[in-house]
Design an enzyme around this catalytic site. Structure first.
Site, PDB file in Angstrom:
ATOM      1  N   ILE A 175       4.225   0.046  -5.107  1.00 22.85           N
ATOM      2  CA  ILE A 175       3.518  -1.274  -5.559  1.00 22.85           C
ATOM      3  C   ILE A 175       2.331  -0.585  -6.610  1.00 22.85           C
ATOM      4  O   ILE A 175       2.065  -1.357  -7.740  1.00 22.85           O
ATOM      5  CB  ILE A 175       2.849  -2.314  -4.622  1.00 22.85           C
ATOM      6  CG1 ILE A 175       4.076  -2.694  -3.692  1.00 22.85           C
ATOM      7  CG2 ILE A 175       1.818  -3.338  -5.307  1.00 22.85           C
ATOM      8  CD1 ILE A 175       5.134  -3.687  -4.739  1.00 22.85           C
ATOM      9  N   GLU A 176       1.551   0.429  -6.018  1.00 21.28           N
ATOM     10  CA  GLU A 176       0.430   0.933  -7.150  1.00 21.28           C
ATOM     11  C   GLU A 176       1.034   1.505  -8.242  1.00 21.28           C
ATOM     12  O   GLU A 176       0.521   1.249  -9.453  1.00 21.28           O
ATOM     13  CB  GLU A 176      -0.322   1.713  -6.019  1.00 21.28           C
ATOM     14  CG  GLU A 176      -1.035   1.022  -5.074  1.00 21.28           C
ATOM     15  CD  GLU A 176      -2.324   0.230  -5.577  1.00 21.28           C
ATOM     16  OE1 GLU A 176      -2.764   0.295  -6.909  1.00 21.28           O
ATOM     17  OE2 GLU A 176      -2.889  -0.499  -4.938  1.00 21.28           O
ATOM     18  N   SER A 177       1.829   2.328  -8.211  1.00 18.96           N
ATOM     19  CA  SER A 177       2.421   3.317  -9.334  1.00 18.96           C
ATOM     20  C   SER A 177       3.675   3.499  -9.509  1.00 18.96           C
ATOM     21  O   SER A 177       4.225   4.039 -10.384  1.00 18.96           O
ATOM     22  CB  SER A 177       1.613   4.543  -9.200  1.00 18.96           C
ATOM     23  OG  SER A 177       2.243   5.215  -7.976  1.00 18.96           O
TER      24      SER A 177
END
Length: 201
Positions: free
Chosen positions: A73-75
């Site tokens: 989700i972050e990257s």
């Protein structure tokens, strides 16, 4: 496909806190496999490079291995993306938080793009947040919006759990989406073939 009951059971195992609305997680499963399908497929194809290392580091730190999917989700499991807000790397640290948890961001050196060092920093940060909130959903929410944001939201809403904060609409919308999205990605990754993904995770 995941049923509401199976979602509740799996979240209970990892997060120690079954959701008020399992339907919210189901919504994000459906959203991700339709609207974000190419992003998911590309992320899953990159995941094999990083997941074993992340799970090993998280396990050593006492963090549920399912939280390795925060990096998706972050990257999207990319080691060097940068955001408009100045966050960077696999775990999207802003410079001040990166330095606080032992990463060097100075004179052309940016350890936020080092997958191993940044994962260890993320593990230290998540461990701190869990020690503060004693609860993984709240710790993960704080990773997204900041511990001060969660503290203020809990005080204002007179709430004691992440799901209560969501029920009272007390968190930023992005954070309300963040936790169920991570859970949804985790459930998809457990049986990608059931959702039509031809990947090895």
């Amino acid at each position: 496909a995941q049923t509401y009951e199976s979602i509740r059971e799996q979240i209970q195992r990892t997060y120690q806190d079954a959701p008020v609305y399992a339907g919210q997680v189901k919504y994000y499963i459906d959203y991700l496999i339709t609207n974000k399908r190419s992003f998911l497929e590309n992320s899953f194809n990159r995941a094999y490079r990083y997941l074993p290392m992340i799970k090993k580091e998280f396990s050593a730190a006492g963090i549920p291995q399912d939280l390795a999917y925060m990096a998706l989700i972050e990257s999207g499991f990319r080691p060097d993306p940068a955001s408009h807000a100045g966050a960077k790397g696999l775990w999207q640290f802003i410079p001040s938080t990166a330095r606080q948890y032992g990463l060097k961001v100075e004179n052309g050196l940016d350890e936020r793009t080092d997958p191993v060092k940044s994962t260890r920093a993320a593990a230290r940060y998540l461990s701190y947040l869990f020690d503060k909130f004693h609860n993984w959903p709240l710790a993960v929410a704080a990773y997204n919006c900041g511990e001060g944001c969660v503290d203020r939201s809990m005080a204002k809403a007179n709430a004691s759990s992440y799901w209560e904060l969501v029920e009272k609409n007390a968190l930023p919308l992005e954070t309300q989406r963040y936790v169920p999205s991570i859970i949804a990605v985790t459930l998809i990754a457990r049986e990608p073939e059931a959702y039509g993904f031809d990947v090895q995770i």
